[in-house]
Scaffold this motif. Structure first.
Motif, PDB file in Angstrom:
ATOM      1  N   TRP A  35       0.833  -1.204   0.000  1.00  0.00           N
ATOM      2  CA  TRP A  35       0.000   0.000   0.000  1.00  0.00           C
ATOM      3  C   TRP A  35       0.867   1.253   0.000  1.00  0.00           C
ATOM      4  O   TRP A  35       0.608   2.196  -0.741  1.00  0.00           O
ATOM      5  CB  TRP A  35      -0.912  -0.027   1.227  1.00  0.00           C
ATOM      6  N   GLN A  36       1.916   1.259   0.809  1.00  0.00           N
ATOM      7  CA  GLN A  36       2.796   2.418   0.916  1.00  0.00           C
ATOM      8  C   GLN A  36       3.715   2.535  -0.295  1.00  0.00           C
ATOM      9  O   GLN A  36       4.185   3.622  -0.621  1.00  0.00           O
ATOM     10  CB  GLN A  36       3.639   2.340   2.200  1.00  0.00           C
ATOM     11  N   GLN A  37       4.011   1.435  -0.961  1.00  0.00           N
ATOM     12  CA  GLN A  37       4.932   1.444  -2.101  1.00  0.00           C
ATOM     13  C   GLN A  37       4.245   1.761  -3.422  1.00  0.00           C
ATOM     14  O   GLN A  37       4.914   1.952  -4.427  1.00  0.00           O
ATOM     15  CB  GLN A  37       5.628   0.086  -2.230  1.00  0.00           C
ATOM     16  N   ALA A  38       2.929   1.799  -3.441  1.00  0.00           N
ATOM     17  CA  ALA A  38       2.197   2.047  -4.676  1.00  0.00           C
ATOM     18  C   ALA A  38       2.569   3.409  -5.249  1.00  0.00           C
ATOM     19  O   ALA A  38       2.640   4.410  -4.535  1.00  0.00           O
ATOM     20  CB  ALA A  38       0.697   1.978  -4.421  1.00  0.00           C
ATOM     21  N   GLN A  39       2.840   3.430  -6.528  1.00  0.00           N
ATOM     22  CA  GLN A  39       3.207   4.671  -7.207  1.00  0.00           C
ATOM     23  C   GLN A  39       1.947   5.304  -7.802  1.00  0.00           C
ATOM     24  O   GLN A  39       1.171   4.627  -8.476  1.00  0.00           O
ATOM     25  CB  GLN A  39       4.201   4.388  -8.338  1.00  0.00           C
ATOM     26  N   PRO A  40       1.742   6.590  -7.574  1.00  0.00           N
ATOM     27  CA  PRO A  40       0.573   7.229  -8.167  1.00  0.00           C
ATOM     28  C   PRO A  40       0.745   7.333  -9.687  1.00  0.00           C
ATOM     29  O   PRO A  40       1.864   7.423 -10.197  1.00  0.00           O
ATOM     30  CB  PRO A  40       0.563   8.617  -7.523  1.00  0.00           C
ATOM     31  N   LEU A  41      -0.367   7.283 -10.390  1.00  0.00           N
ATOM     32  CA  LEU A  41      -0.319   7.445 -11.829  1.00  0.00           C
ATOM     33  C   LEU A  41       0.060   8.881 -12.156  1.00  0.00           C
ATOM     34  O   LEU A  41      -0.356   9.822 -11.484  1.00  0.00           O
ATOM     35  CB  LEU A  41      -1.678   7.118 -12.445  1.00  0.00           C
ATOM     36  N   THR A  42       0.857   9.033 -13.173  1.00  0.00           N
ATOM     37  CA  THR A  42       1.263  10.365 -13.581  1.00  0.00           C
ATOM     38  C   THR A  42       0.641  10.685 -14.933  1.00  0.00           C
ATOM     39  O   THR A  42       0.449   9.803 -15.770  1.00  0.00           O
ATOM     40  CB  THR A  42       2.793  10.465 -13.694  1.00  0.00           C
ATOM     41  N   ALA A  43       0.335  11.937 -15.132  1.00  0.00           N
ATOM     42  CA  ALA A  43      -0.244  12.373 -16.393  1.00  0.00           C
ATOM     43  C   ALA A  43       0.835  12.374 -17.473  1.00  0.00           C
ATOM     44  O   ALA A  43       2.020  12.556 -17.191  1.00  0.00           O
ATOM     45  CB  ALA A  43      -0.829  13.769 -16.241  1.00  0.00           C
ATOM     46  N   VAL A  44       0.408  12.177 -18.697  1.00  0.00           N
ATOM     47  CA  VAL A  44       1.327  12.221 -19.828  1.00  0.00           C
ATOM     48  C   VAL A  44       1.617  13.681 -20.129  1.00  0.00           C
ATOM     49  O   VAL A  44       0.707  14.495 -20.263  1.00  0.00           O
ATOM     50  CB  VAL A  44       0.711  11.522 -21.055  1.00  0.00           C
ATOM     51  N   THR A  45       2.889  14.012 -20.209  1.00  0.00           N
ATOM     52  CA  THR A  45       3.289  15.402 -20.464  1.00  0.00           C
ATOM     53  C   THR A  45       3.502  15.630 -21.954  1.00  0.00           C
ATOM     54  O   THR A  45       3.769  14.681 -22.706  1.00  0.00           O
ATOM     55  CB  THR A  45       4.596  15.721 -19.720  1.00  0.00           C
ATOM     56  N   PRO A  46       3.420  16.869 -22.397  1.00  0.00           N
ATOM     57  CA  PRO A  46       3.712  17.180 -23.800  1.00  0.00           C
ATOM     58  C   PRO A  46       5.139  16.772 -24.192  1.00  0.00           C
ATOM     59  O   PRO A  46       5.390  16.392 -25.337  1.00  0.00           O
ATOM     60  CB  PRO A  46       3.530  18.701 -23.882  1.00  0.00           C
ATOM     61  N   GLU A  47       6.062  16.829 -23.237  1.00  0.00           N
ATOM     62  CA  GLU A  47       7.445  16.431 -23.523  1.00  0.00           C
ATOM     63  C   GLU A  47       7.516  14.935 -23.847  1.00  0.00           C
ATOM     64  O   GLU A  47       8.287  14.522 -24.715  1.00  0.00           O
ATOM     65  CB  GLU A  47       8.358  16.749 -22.342  1.00  0.00           C
ATOM     66  N   GLN A  48       6.726  14.122 -23.144  1.00  0.00           N
ATOM     67  CA  GLN A  48       6.715  12.686 -23.413  1.00  0.00           C
ATOM     68  C   GLN A  48       6.127  12.401 -24.799  1.00  0.00           C
ATOM     69  O   GLN A  48       6.626  11.538 -25.518  1.00  0.00           O
ATOM     70  CB  GLN A  48       5.918  11.938 -22.343  1.00  0.00           C
ATOM     71  N   VAL A  49       5.079  13.128 -25.169  1.00  0.00           N
ATOM     72  CA  VAL A  49       4.491  12.963 -26.501  1.00  0.00           C
ATOM     73  C   VAL A  49       5.520  13.360 -27.559  1.00  0.00           C
ATOM     74  O   VAL A  49       5.699  12.660 -28.564  1.00  0.00           O
ATOM     75  CB  VAL A  49       3.195  13.787 -26.656  1.00  0.00           C
ATOM     76  N   ALA A  50       6.241  14.457 -27.316  1.00  0.00           N
ATOM     77  CA  ALA A  50       7.267  14.914 -28.260  1.00  0.00           C
ATOM     78  C   ALA A  50       8.394  13.887 -28.379  1.00  0.00           C
ATOM     79  O   ALA A  50       8.890  13.626 -29.483  1.00  0.00           O
ATOM     80  CB  ALA A  50       7.816  16.266 -27.830  1.00  0.00           C
ATOM     81  N   GLU A  51       8.778  13.291 -27.259  1.00  0.00           N
ATOM     82  CA  GLU A  51       9.841  12.268 -27.286  1.00  0.00           C
ATOM     83  C   GLU A  51       9.420  11.073 -28.140  1.00  0.00           C
ATOM     84  O   GLU A  51      10.197  10.564 -28.953  1.00  0.00           O
ATOM     85  CB  GLU A  51      10.162  11.795 -25.870  1.00  0.00           C
ATOM     86  N   LEU A  52       8.189  10.617 -27.959  1.00  0.00           N
ATOM     87  CA  LEU A  52       7.709   9.491 -28.754  1.00  0.00           C
ATOM     88  C   LEU A  52       7.610   9.867 -30.226  1.00  0.00           C
ATOM     89  O   LEU A  52       7.955   9.068 -31.099  1.00  0.00           O
ATOM     90  CB  LEU A  52       6.359   8.999 -28.235  1.00  0.00           C
ATOM     91  N   THR A  53       7.180  11.083 -30.503  1.00  0.00           N
ATOM     92  CA  THR A  53       7.090  11.545 -31.889  1.00  0.00           C
ATOM     93  C   THR A  53       8.454  11.491 -32.559  1.00  0.00           C
ATOM     94  O   THR A  53       8.583  11.044 -33.705  1.00  0.00           O
ATOM     95  CB  THR A  53       6.519  12.985 -31.934  1.00  0.00           C
TER      96      THR A  53
END
Length: 108
Positions: A35-53
């Motif tokens: 429970w304490q180790q669970a990582q919260p979900l993070t939103a996709v950033t424009p930088e991540q979209v640009a990296e994939l592009t």
């Protein structure tokens, strides 16, 4: 015609799943530290979209199809790529993603 609720020892299925399964799983996760180790979900950033592009530019077809996708679908593909469990899994995920984008298929 009225459907009867399935019974588990005098309890309905909905009572069993809501009242008994969830609290015990939460308590179990809290007790073993998950429970304490669970990582919260993070939103996709424009930088991540640009990296994939940029990564998709090796395939002109995939690049063109990706840039023509709606922003929400681009984010879905980006999330699938950037949230791989291990860095070693990213090349495999990129190959899967590139194949789908080249064929203009939906993400999932």
């Amino acid at each position: 015609m009225v459907r009867e609720k399935q019974s588990f020892g005098g309890e309905t299925a909905s009572q069993w799943s809501n009242d008994k399964a969830r609290p015990s799983k939460i308590a179990e996760a809290q007790a073993n530290g998950q429970w304490q180790q669970a990582q919260p979900l993070t939103a996709v950033t424009p930088e991540q979209v640009a990296e994939l592009t940029v990564r998709l530019q090796v395939s002109p077809c995939a690049y063109e199809n990706f840039t023509n996708l709606s922003p929400s679908v681009q984010k879905t593909y980006t999330c699938a790529y950037s949230h791989t469990k291990t860095p070693a899994g990213r090349p495999k995920r990129l190959a899967w993603l590139m194949d789908r984008v080249e064929r203009n298929l939906p993400p999932m």
